[in-house]
Design a protein around this motif. Structure first.
Motif, PDB file in Angstrom:
ATOM      1  N   SER A 117       0.794  -1.144  -0.050  1.00 46.73           N
ATOM      2  CA  SER A 117      -0.104  -0.081   0.016  1.00 46.73           C
ATOM      3  C   SER A 117       0.983   1.302  -0.068  1.00 46.73           C
ATOM      4  O   SER A 117       2.044   1.377   0.482  1.00 46.73           O
ATOM      5  CB  SER A 117      -0.774  -0.079   1.098  1.00 46.73           C
ATOM      6  N   GLN A 122      -9.485   3.655   2.512  1.00 47.37           N
ATOM      7  CA  GLN A 122      -8.734   2.683   1.598  1.00 47.37           C
ATOM      8  C   GLN A 122      -9.112   1.409   1.989  1.00 47.37           C
ATOM      9  O   GLN A 122      -9.005   1.038   3.281  1.00 47.37           O
ATOM     10  CB  GLN A 122      -7.212   3.367   1.534  1.00 47.37           C
ATOM     11  N   LYS A 157      -6.317  -1.468   2.061  1.00 46.81           N
ATOM     12  CA  LYS A 157      -4.997  -1.643   1.672  1.00 46.81           C
ATOM     13  C   LYS A 157      -4.650  -3.134   1.018  1.00 46.81           C
ATOM     14  O   LYS A 157      -3.813  -3.167   0.436  1.00 46.81           O
ATOM     15  CB  LYS A 157      -4.269  -1.362   3.152  1.00 46.81           C
ATOM     16  N   LEU A 201      -8.534   2.897  -3.237  1.00 40.65           N
ATOM     17  CA  LEU A 201      -8.929   4.184  -2.424  1.00 40.65           C
ATOM     18  C   LEU A 201     -10.134   4.496  -2.880  1.00 40.65           C
ATOM     19  O   LEU A 201     -10.688   4.407  -4.212  1.00 40.65           O
ATOM     20  CB  LEU A 201      -7.832   5.251  -3.002  1.00 40.65           C
TER      21      LEU A 201
END
Length: 123
Positions: A30, A71, A73, A78
């Protein structure tokens, strides 16, 4: 090669909602900082919201309380949930990403950008 691909834009009436997504390709972990920017017709691009790797969020005053950045990850995606949309939210929306040590609203820290997705809010 890192690529950001936005989706979810469209046309909606004032008071409605949209959820934008931005998928990150070509990066196995990420990003340390991701953000949404927007460019209204005939105006400069402006920062909307940011989220760090610690999930700390920041918002522009114009969207605070109406927009939510988040988000996933694990999937490297996003999101921007936009509620209570206003005509002045009409803009091209861009996601941006950085793997640097600073997370802020400054465009210069983001080396990776998506192609943009259009949001149009009618009154």
């Amino acid at each position: 090669q890192v690529q950001l691909v936005e989706s979810g834009g469209g046309s909606v009436q004032a008071g409605g909602s949209l959820r934008l997504s931005c998928a990150v390709f070509g990066y196995t972990t990420s990003m340390s900082c991701m953000a949404w920017f927007r460019q209204p017709p005939g105006k400069e691009r402006e920062w909307v919201a940011s989220i760090g790797s610690d999930d700390k969020t920041s918002y522009a005053d114009s969207v605070k309380g109406r927009f939510t950045i988040s988000q996933d990850k694990g999937k490297n995606i996003l999101y921007l949930q936009m509620d209570s949309l206003k005509p002045e939210d009409t803009a091209m929306y861009y996601c941006a990403a950085s793997n640097g040590s600073v997370c802020s609203l400054q465009e210069a820290i983001f080396p990776y950008w998506g192609q943009g997705t259009q949001v149009t809010v009618s009154s």
